[in-house]
Design an enzyme around this catalytic site. Structure first.
Site, PDB file in Angstrom:
ATOM      1  N   TRP A   6       0.829  -1.185  -0.076  1.00 17.68           N
ATOM      2  CA  TRP A   6      -0.035   0.137   0.010  1.00 17.68           C
ATOM      3  C   TRP A   6       0.682   1.273   0.082  1.00 17.68           C
ATOM      4  O   TRP A   6       0.524   2.329  -0.576  1.00 17.68           O
ATOM      5  CB  TRP A   6      -1.038  -0.039   1.047  1.00 17.68           C
ATOM      6  CG  TRP A   6      -2.216  -1.029   0.843  1.00 17.68           C
ATOM      7  CD1 TRP A   6      -2.221  -2.146   1.623  1.00 17.68           C
ATOM      8  CD2 TRP A   6      -2.941  -0.930   0.035  1.00 17.68           C
ATOM      9  NE1 TRP A   6      -3.282  -2.860   1.062  1.00 17.68           N
ATOM     10  CE2 TRP A   6      -3.856  -2.199  -0.075  1.00 17.68           C
ATOM     11  CE3 TRP A   6      -3.455  -0.046  -1.147  1.00 17.68           C
ATOM     12  CZ2 TRP A   6      -4.899  -2.496  -0.833  1.00 17.68           C
ATOM     13  CZ3 TRP A   6      -4.541  -0.571  -2.035  1.00 17.68           C
ATOM     14  CH2 TRP A   6      -5.144  -1.572  -1.869  1.00 17.68           C
ATOM     15  N   ASP A  28      -1.697   6.535   6.461  1.00 14.46           N
ATOM     16  CA  ASP A  28      -2.692   5.652   5.981  1.00 14.46           C
ATOM     17  C   ASP A  28      -3.143   4.620   7.143  1.00 14.46           C
ATOM     18  O   ASP A  28      -2.217   3.691   7.484  1.00 14.46           O
ATOM     19  CB  ASP A  28      -2.264   4.946   4.743  1.00 14.46           C
ATOM     20  CG  ASP A  28      -3.363   3.916   4.262  1.00 14.46           C
ATOM     21  OD1 ASP A  28      -4.257   3.563   4.799  1.00 14.46           O
ATOM     22  OD2 ASP A  28      -3.019   3.294   2.881  1.00 14.46           O
ATOM     23  N   LYS A  54     -12.153  -1.468   6.025  1.00 17.98           N
ATOM     24  CA  LYS A  54     -11.386  -2.663   6.666  1.00 17.98           C
ATOM     25  C   LYS A  54     -11.804  -2.666   7.960  1.00 17.98           C
ATOM     26  O   LYS A  54     -12.452  -3.872   8.369  1.00 17.98           O
ATOM     27  CB  LYS A  54      -9.895  -2.314   6.550  1.00 17.98           C
ATOM     28  CG  LYS A  54      -9.555  -1.688   5.255  1.00 17.98           C
ATOM     29  CD  LYS A  54      -9.274  -3.166   4.376  1.00 17.98           C
ATOM     30  CE  LYS A  54      -9.001  -2.697   2.901  1.00 17.98           C
ATOM     31  NZ  LYS A  54      -7.943  -2.100   2.523  1.00 17.98           N
TER      32      LYS A  54
END
Ligand SMILES: *Cc1c(COP(=O)(O)O)cnc(C)c1O
Length: 361
Positions: free
Chosen positions: A103, A173, A197
């Site tokens: 990511w 993040d 998530k």
């Protein structure tokens, strides 16, 4: 599990708390006497304004968000933030990124389209199985911000100690660890999290941004990509993801009722320990991340072969433990055990894997 539901170990979208789903069900046809479902409501109505206001306030309470930070609900998922962050925060056109997995790598690729990216540390040398030492990074004075992915969902590494940014703004993040433990918001300039998530349904990101980082000199930037647009309009410049905001609001309230983020952290540590203890004593299954950087949320693990991995995935699925296949980019297996995964789910999976191991000696 009630309703024939399975223990769902998906990395996202992922499980939501059952009491929240039941509440949503109960309000589905007629939200509190409004005569309509939240999906059918004008976002400009009084009844909806109360939903979004409460969601924001509950999130502020949960995280202890200081008054000089804005909370924004934006569409485009976490992915759009890979672009919005450099577009809005790169004043000098330069940022430091730490590469710790899939990511952060994606975020780096997007930021490079906007300005200069300095990758000051990376764990690529060991296939992203640890967090590099970031206590004394080489950070140019005119760097606009330092960027991290605080929990790498695919590689299963997490930051236990934030990097030393040497006075520069920290951007994080938090998609796959949002609300899993207490967070000192003032350590950051900007925090963001795709909510599918650890919180709610897909299609929305929460951005928590320090007010002074919101610029009004970016008029050439498409209006939707400016944080100012969202901040000035209470996240309702256009129609927001009303449904996701409503569901997330319920989860925020639910987490508060459980005792808040300190309590969540306790629960999450206890839950992950069950799984890691199992991996550490198993002869068949092995965790891939160094112990001190292991995620409490996403646990990648492997057997000795891809064939056996596949056999385990099939056997677990048949037994009611779904989505244990590792991400296609890394293979193996992965158990995602977010806030909403009950401890009993982890205990039951571990018992199943122990039995599998005993039968396949
Ligand atoms: C899933 C994920 C993303 C991307 O989220 P989308 O909402 O699908 O855009 C970004 N960062 C992390 C850490 C993630 O886990």
């Amino acid at each position: 599990m009630k309703y024939g539901r399975v223990f769902n170990f998906s990395a996202g979208p992922a499980m939501m708390p059952e009491p929240v789903l039941e509440e949503i069900r109960d309000e589905m046809m007629n939200y509190r006497g409004s005569g309509m479902c939240v999906m059918e409501m004008s976002h400009r109505s009084k009844v909806y304004q109360q939903i979004i206001d409460e969601a924001e306030q509950d999130l502020r309470d949960l995280m202890g968000i200081p008054d000089n930070y804005k909370v924004l609900f934006i569409q485009g998922g976490a992915t759009l933030q890979f672009s919005m962050i450099p577009m809005n925060l790169m004043k000098n056109g330069k940022a430091v990124y730490i590469e710790t997995g899939a990511w952060s790598k994606k975020a780096i690729a997007e930021a490079k389209k906007v300005g200069e990216v300095i990758v000051a540390a990376s764990s690529k040398d060991k296939n992203y199985t640890y967090i590099p030492d970031c206590s004394d990074l080489d950070i140019p004075e005119d760097t606009d911000y330092v960027y991290i992915c605080e929990n790498e969902t695919i590689h299963g590494v997490t930051w236990s100690k934030l990097p030393n940014t040497k006075g520069h703004i920290l951007v994080s993040d938090q998609s796959s660890m949002f609300l899993s433990k207490p967070c000192n918001v003032s350590d950051y300039g900007l925090i963001y999290a795709g909510v599918q998530k650890n919180v709610g349904p897909a299609g929305m990101v929460v951005v928590i941004i320090r007010e002074d980082l919101i610029r009004d000199d970016l008029t050439d930037l498409p209006i939707y990509l400016q944080y100012k647009t969202h901040a000035d309009n209470g996240s309702m410049y256009n129609t927001p993801n009303c449904w996701a905001i409503y569901c997330c609001g319920k989860v925020f309230k639910y987490l508060k009722s459980l005792g808040g983020l300190k309590e969540m952290e306790k629960i999450n540590i206890d839950k992950a320990k069950v799984f890691y203890d199992f991996l550490d004593q198993s002869k068949m299954f092995k965790g891939t991340v160094v112990p001190q950087d292991r995620s409490l949320m996403n646990i990648p693990f492997v057997t000795e072969s891809a064939e056996l991995d596949a056999e385990v995935v099939a056997a677990t699925k048949a037994a009611g433990y779904d989505n244990l296949k590792g991400h296609k980019s890394v293979g193996g297996l992965r158990a995602s055990i977010y806030n909403a995964m009950p401890k009993e789910g982890v205990v039951a999976l571990v018992e199943f894997l122990k039995k599998f191991e005993a039968e396949h000696k």
